[in-house]
Design an enzyme around this catalytic site. Structure first.
Site, PDB file in Angstrom:
ATOM      1  N   GLU A  27      41.712  97.251 -56.496  1.00 23.98           N
ATOM      2  CA  GLU A  27      42.182  98.079 -55.313  1.00 23.98           C
ATOM      3  C   GLU A  27      41.390  97.554 -54.312  1.00 23.98           C
ATOM      4  OE1 GLU A  27      41.348 102.277 -56.036  1.00 23.98           O
ATOM      5  OE2 GLU A  27      42.669 102.821 -54.397  1.00 23.98           O
ATOM      6  N   ASP A  34      42.504 105.416 -47.110  1.00 25.01           N
ATOM      7  CA  ASP A  34      41.194 104.839 -47.589  1.00 25.01           C
ATOM      8  C   ASP A  34      41.332 103.514 -48.532  1.00 25.01           C
ATOM      9  OD1 ASP A  34      41.969 106.534 -49.718  1.00 25.01           O
ATOM     10  OD2 ASP A  34      39.927 105.894 -50.762  1.00 25.01           O
ATOM     11  N   TYR A  79      34.906 110.928 -53.162  1.00 22.53           N
ATOM     12  CA  TYR A  79      33.859 110.404 -52.281  1.00 22.53           C
ATOM     13  C   TYR A  79      32.877 111.541 -52.054  1.00 22.53           C
ATOM     14  CZ  TYR A  79      37.163 106.451 -51.050  1.00 22.53           C
ATOM     15  OH  TYR A  79      37.858 105.488 -51.269  1.00 22.53           O
ATOM     16  N   ASP A  96      45.688 104.618 -52.349  1.00 18.12           N
ATOM     17  CA  ASP A  96      46.575 105.913 -52.375  1.00 18.12           C
ATOM     18  C   ASP A  96      46.885 106.319 -50.993  1.00 18.12           C
ATOM     19  OD1 ASP A  96      44.043 106.822 -51.177  1.00 18.12           O
ATOM     20  OD2 ASP A  96      43.069 107.266 -53.058  1.00 18.12           O
TER      21      ASP A  96
END
Ligand SMILES: *[C@@H]1O[C@H](CO)[C@@H](O)[C@H](O)[C@H]1NC(C)=O
Length: 484
Positions: free
Chosen positions: A462, A74, A226, A77
């Protein structure tokens, strides 16, 4: 003489600004799609261009005796979270449906980026009857380590929803992705398109029949990462809206009606899809002149009035440098997603010569386009610190992004496994990342238009697949010029 003088005087600042300001949108479009290769999980193909990545997650699914290889990590990671992955795939598909004609040679790459998502989502939906797989990899363990996807040794736990552990949010988003993609491939690969649509219908049926939030079923394996904070009604509306567009079957129109009205948020994201559903449904009111969808057009316009900076009902903050500022964590995800809706609603307005009002102000499509362009240009470097928030684009861009694979030596250069903790030296180093994740858009600047460029500052540094996916559409729009 006088009038000419005035004309020159008035128009020259504008002209100069345009000449300096217009970034190379074609290059940005190309890079925004290349980024998805860097996020790939599974066996990489021969034509993989992001060559510092290698195959990974090749036994994903094996603990459940199914093949769940493929798909995308995603963000920074090594987890495959299907909820945001499906949203990413839906937005890539929507970008391609609306702007594919403007993509030129990038259309092929856009389709490939979608297919990498849908191939995996199809496996998740079809592997075991009565189950929808919704993720691979234990996020709590993964987040304690800093290692490359190519040699990760953390548990690749498989997560699923079923009739007894429902997940209408993740299921309806998966249905949306498959239905949207089925239209992308309708002419390019009819057989694949039919499989996508048939699977979308089944997954949507499951979402409707067994109602519940996947956060309740899977708790700490998806929350707080999420979590579906907005509930699942927005996904049911969004999934049904995509299936309606793909099938024109009144069944989905009735389903949407049965859900009643929705919230009136001033945000659009992997969690909250109401605004996206309103824009998508208003297409029927505008382009098909179907008065049954008038209420969604109203809702879409209420949303626009909450976003536009000069609207009386605006609830959206802008930084001094002109960037929409919604939330401190990964703000650019909201900017790209909302910019997509601005551009797309403007497109529908233009093709039907439609205008609307916010209070007493008449809103013409170019008002939406100008906010949208301002956001795109800001992200590409037109901002107070002249920083492009797309990695590898422009003179100055983020060098220490929060991304395991990008920050660690390539597996191609050092194949010895690093282990869970072996990467933290690289994580805390001030050196730039050794591998440039070209095209990645990061979380973005802070509220004062500043950018610390620190790897541990994940809120700003990120990248994430859904930030890019929603940006592809507006980039294609501006890459093709503003004529149509
Ligand atoms: C924004 O980032 C800049 C650059 O690192 C920093 O100096 C400033 O204090 C930050 N501002 C806020 C409000 O966090």
């Amino acid at each position: 003489m006088t009038s000419l003088f005035f004309l020159v005087l008035l128009s020259s600042p504008l002209l100069t600004r345009n000449v300096e300001a217009n970034p190379n949108y074609r290059e940005a479009l190309s890079k925004s799609l290349l980024f998805f290769q860097g996020q790939r999980s599974g066996r990489l193909p021969r034509d993989q261009q992001v060559s510092w990545r290698a195959s990974s997650g090749l036994s994903d699914g094996s603990t459940a005796h199914v093949d769940l290889t493929g798909g995308y990590y995603d963000a920074g990671d090594n987890i495959k979270f299907n909820f945001p992955m499906a949203f990413t795939t839906t937005m890539l598909s929507w970008s391609t449906l609306e702007y594919g004609k403007r993509m030129g040679p990038e259309l092929k790459n856009a389709r490939e980026s979608i297919r990498w998502g849908t191939d995996y989502l199809l496996k998740c939906a079809r592997a075991t009857p009565g189950k929808l797989y919704v993720g691979v990899g234990d996020p709590n363990v993964d987040h304690k380590c800093w290692e490359r996807p190519e040699d990760m040794d953390t548990p690749r736990t498989v997560y699923s929803v079923s009739s007894s552990n429902p997940g209408s949010d993740v299921a309806a988003e998966t249905a949306a992705a498959l239905a949207a993609a089925s239209m992308v491939f309708r002419k390019a690969d009819p057989k694949y398109s039919r499989l996508l649509l048939a699977t979308a219908k089944n997954v949507m049926q499951f979402a409707i029949q067994y109602r519940g939030a996947y956060s309740d079923s899977l708790s700490s394996s998806v929350c707080p990462f999420y979590c579906s904070y907005s509930g699942y009604k927005d996904e049911l509306m969004w999934g049904a809206a995509w299936l309606l567009r793909a099938t024109n079957n009144p069944y989905y129109e009735n389903l949407i009606k049965s859900l009643g009205g929705g919230d009136q948020p001033d945000i659009f994201s992997w969690d909250n899809k109401y605004a996206g559903a309103y824009v998508l449904l208003s297409r029927r009111a505008l382009l098909n002149k179907d008065s049954n969808f008038e209420q969604y057009k109203q809702a879409a316009e209420n949303f626009m009035c909450k976003i536009l900076p000069n609207s009386p009902s605006s609830s959206t903050q802008y930084t001094q440098g002109g960037l929409m500022y919604k939330l401190p964590q990964s703000n650019l995800q909201y900017v790209t997603a909302i910019t997509f809706l601005l551009t797309t609603y403007a497109k529908y307005m233009k093709s039907t010569k439609h205008t609307f009002t916010c209070g007493n102000s008449v809103i013409v499509p170019d008002a939406l386009i100008s906010v949208s362009k301002q956001q795109v240009d800001y992200i590409l470097g037109e901002n107070p610190i002249k920083m492009s928030y797309m990695v590898g684009f422009g003179r100055s861009f983020p060098k220490r992004i929060h991304h395991r694979a990008s920050s660690l030596p390539s597996h191609a250069l050092l194949s010895k496994p690093l282990g869970c903790n072996g990467g933290f030296q690289s994580f805390y180093s001030q050196n730039p990342n050794p591998n440039v994740l070209t095209g990645a858009i990061v979380g973005g600047p802070n509220q004062s238009d500043g950018y610390p460029d620190q790897r541990d500052d994940y809120s700003h540094s990120e990248p994430a697949t859904y930030i890019n996916a929603a940006f592809v559409g507006p980039l294609a729009y501006f890459a093709a010029g503003r004529s149509a």
